[in-house]
Design a protein around this motif. Structure first.
Motif, PDB file in Angstrom:
ATOM      1  N   HIS A  97       0.631  -1.111  -0.087  1.00  0.00           N
ATOM      2  CA  HIS A  97       0.131   0.052   0.146  1.00  0.00           C
ATOM      3  C   HIS A  97       0.896   1.202   0.266  1.00  0.00           C
ATOM      4  O   HIS A  97       1.976   1.203   0.627  1.00  0.00           O
ATOM      5  N   GLY A  98       0.530   2.329  -0.762  1.00  0.00           N
ATOM      6  CA  GLY A  98       1.125   3.646  -0.822  1.00  0.00           C
ATOM      7  C   GLY A  98       0.962   4.342   0.551  1.00  0.00           C
ATOM      8  O   GLY A  98      -0.029   3.928   1.631  1.00  0.00           O
ATOM      9  N   LEU A  99       1.699   5.109   0.779  1.00  0.00           N
ATOM     10  CA  LEU A  99       1.718   6.158   2.032  1.00  0.00           C
ATOM     11  C   LEU A  99       1.740   7.614   1.677  1.00  0.00           C
ATOM     12  O   LEU A  99       2.679   7.864   0.900  1.00  0.00           O
ATOM     13  N   MET A 100       0.920   8.367   2.201  1.00  0.00           N
ATOM     14  CA  MET A 100       1.260   9.778   2.247  1.00  0.00           C
ATOM     15  C   MET A 100       1.282  10.207   3.830  1.00  0.00           C
ATOM     16  O   MET A 100       0.158  10.241   4.478  1.00  0.00           O
ATOM     17  N   LEU A 101       2.358  10.556   4.278  1.00  0.00           N
ATOM     18  CA  LEU A 101       2.505  10.859   5.710  1.00  0.00           C
ATOM     19  C   LEU A 101       2.541  12.305   6.068  1.00  0.00           C
ATOM     20  O   LEU A 101       3.353  12.860   5.465  1.00  0.00           O
ATOM     21  N   VAL A 102       1.440  12.594   6.597  1.00  0.00           N
ATOM     22  CA  VAL A 102       1.033  14.092   6.564  1.00  0.00           C
ATOM     23  C   VAL A 102       1.837  14.658   7.782  1.00  0.00           C
ATOM     24  O   VAL A 102       1.953  13.968   9.010  1.00  0.00           O
ATOM     25  N   TYR A 120      -6.814  20.528   9.916  1.00  0.00           N
ATOM     26  CA  TYR A 120      -7.720  20.375   8.867  1.00  0.00           C
ATOM     27  C   TYR A 120      -7.298  20.854   7.429  1.00  0.00           C
ATOM     28  O   TYR A 120      -7.273  20.280   6.519  1.00  0.00           O
ATOM     29  N   ARG A 121      -6.616  22.287   7.598  1.00  0.00           N
ATOM     30  CA  ARG A 121      -5.980  22.692   6.257  1.00  0.00           C
ATOM     31  C   ARG A 121      -5.215  21.810   5.811  1.00  0.00           C
ATOM     32  O   ARG A 121      -4.742  21.593   4.519  1.00  0.00           O
ATOM     33  N   ASP A 122      -4.280  21.409   6.700  1.00  0.00           N
ATOM     34  CA  ASP A 122      -2.992  20.362   6.369  1.00  0.00           C
ATOM     35  C   ASP A 122      -3.489  19.197   5.664  1.00  0.00           C
ATOM     36  O   ASP A 122      -2.751  18.728   4.456  1.00  0.00           O
ATOM     37  N   GLY A 123      -4.555  18.777   6.095  1.00  0.00           N
ATOM     38  CA  GLY A 123      -5.036  17.378   5.343  1.00  0.00           C
ATOM     39  C   GLY A 123      -5.692  17.722   4.088  1.00  0.00           C
ATOM     40  O   GLY A 123      -5.582  16.987   3.154  1.00  0.00           O
ATOM     41  N   GLU A 124      -6.299  18.815   3.915  1.00  0.00           N
ATOM     42  CA  GLU A 124      -6.749  19.085   2.460  1.00  0.00           C
ATOM     43  C   GLU A 124      -5.731  19.444   1.494  1.00  0.00           C
ATOM     44  O   GLU A 124      -5.863  19.054   0.571  1.00  0.00           O
ATOM     45  N   ALA A 125      -4.472  20.134   2.370  1.00  0.00           N
ATOM     46  CA  ALA A 125      -3.336  20.208   1.347  1.00  0.00           C
ATOM     47  C   ALA A 125      -2.776  19.079   0.870  1.00  0.00           C
ATOM     48  O   ALA A 125      -2.534  18.849  -0.415  1.00  0.00           O
ATOM     49  N   ALA A 126      -2.747  17.867   1.540  1.00  0.00           N
ATOM     50  CA  ALA A 126      -2.617  16.470   1.138  1.00  0.00           C
ATOM     51  C   ALA A 126      -3.319  16.072   0.233  1.00  0.00           C
ATOM     52  O   ALA A 126      -2.713  15.313  -0.808  1.00  0.00           O
ATOM     53  N   MET A 127      -4.724  16.226   0.513  1.00  0.00           N
ATOM     54  CA  MET A 127      -5.652  15.594  -0.384  1.00  0.00           C
ATOM     55  C   MET A 127      -5.342  16.328  -1.880  1.00  0.00           C
ATOM     56  O   MET A 127      -5.369  15.841  -3.034  1.00  0.00           O
TER      57      MET A 127
END
Length: 262
Positions: A97-102, A120-127
């Motif tokens: 599985h891939g990983l995006m570690l925020v 929440y903004r940081d999560g949106e930026a990752a998305m």
């Protein structure tokens, strides 16, 4: 009488000063970002940068998924960083599985100050970064450990992700604070991370995993979350504490559940 009045005034002033200090300084306690953090990508990862809608450029670690596998969008706990996030995701990584570690604002050398709205903004930026890279929301599993359950739940509420997994998750932050500091009223806690009110509105499948011996985010948080989301898969791991996410057993359980998703 005068002595009693003076004592009462002193106690009132002391209570007001203490309350003011707790209110203004609480984020220093709630978000103890580690001072040691990686300055470059660790083996198997790319160091990437996301852009928040309030103008912050944040570091993150990314590794792509093997064909047919999901991407784990991982939000770590309040006292951790991307190094710990790697340890907590070794199981799904080994399965392809891939990983995006925020990495949050104010953590890991990132600019900004930690807080609920910022997370929440940081999560949106990752998305957004994942979308621009060609990773569709339908292939993303949002995973939150401890306080990371807050941004993970918010992202799953806003986006049609493949699934949401909360490990040692909060029902809400004031409940966790009250457990450790019974004198602190709920209104004093500035950041809420109210997962309890959001969970029923998440469209994706939900998996809740908690250590039965967790003394920091106690198992009653799991009970409340499970009541709010009766169709959630639940794993209560006997003997495990708040370190649950880093154990081989928890990672095996998590990976097996992710592998079973459509």
């Amino acid at each position: 009488m005068k002595v009693a009045v003076n004592l009462l005034v002193f106690l009132v002033v002391l209570a007001l000063v203490t309350t003011a200090l707790l209110y203004t300084q609480q984020r220093r306690i709630i978000f103890p970002a580690p001072h040691d953090y990686p300055r470059e990508a660790l083996p198997g990862f790319r160091l990437v940068h996301t852009q928040t809608d309030d103008g912050l450029r944040l570091s993150a670690f990314y590794r792509p998924a093997a064909p047919g596998k999901k991407v784990i969008l991982f939000f770590h706990g309040n006292g951790d960083n991307m190094v710990g996030a790697i340890e907590a995701t070794r199981g799904p990584a080994a399965a392809g599985h891939g990983l995006m570690l925020v990495e949050y604002r104010g953590y890991g050398g990132n600019p900004g100050s930690p807080g609920e709205a910022g997370f929440y903004r940081d999560g949106e930026a990752a998305m957004r970064w994942l979308d621009e890279t060609g990773v569709a929301a339908a292939s993303i599993v949002a995973v939150g450990n401890s306080i990371g359950s807050g941004p993970a739940t918010e992202i799953a509420l806003r986006h049609d992700v493949a699934a949401l997994i909360l490990v040692s998750g909060l029902s809400d932050l004031p409940a966790a604070v009250r457990r450790q500091a019974p004198f602190a009223p709920r209104w004093l806690v500035r950041d809420r991370f109210d997962n309890l009110s959001k969970l029923a509105r998440v469209k994706a499948p939900v998996f809740l995993m908690h250590g039965a011996a967790d003394t920091l985010v106690t198992p009653d948080h799991l009970d409340r979350l499970a009541q709010a989301r009766p169709d959630a898969a639940v794993a209560r791991v006997a003997g495990a504490g708040h370190e649950l996410a880093y154990t081989a057993l928890a990672q095996a359980i998590l990976t097996r559940w992710v592998d079973g998703l459509d």
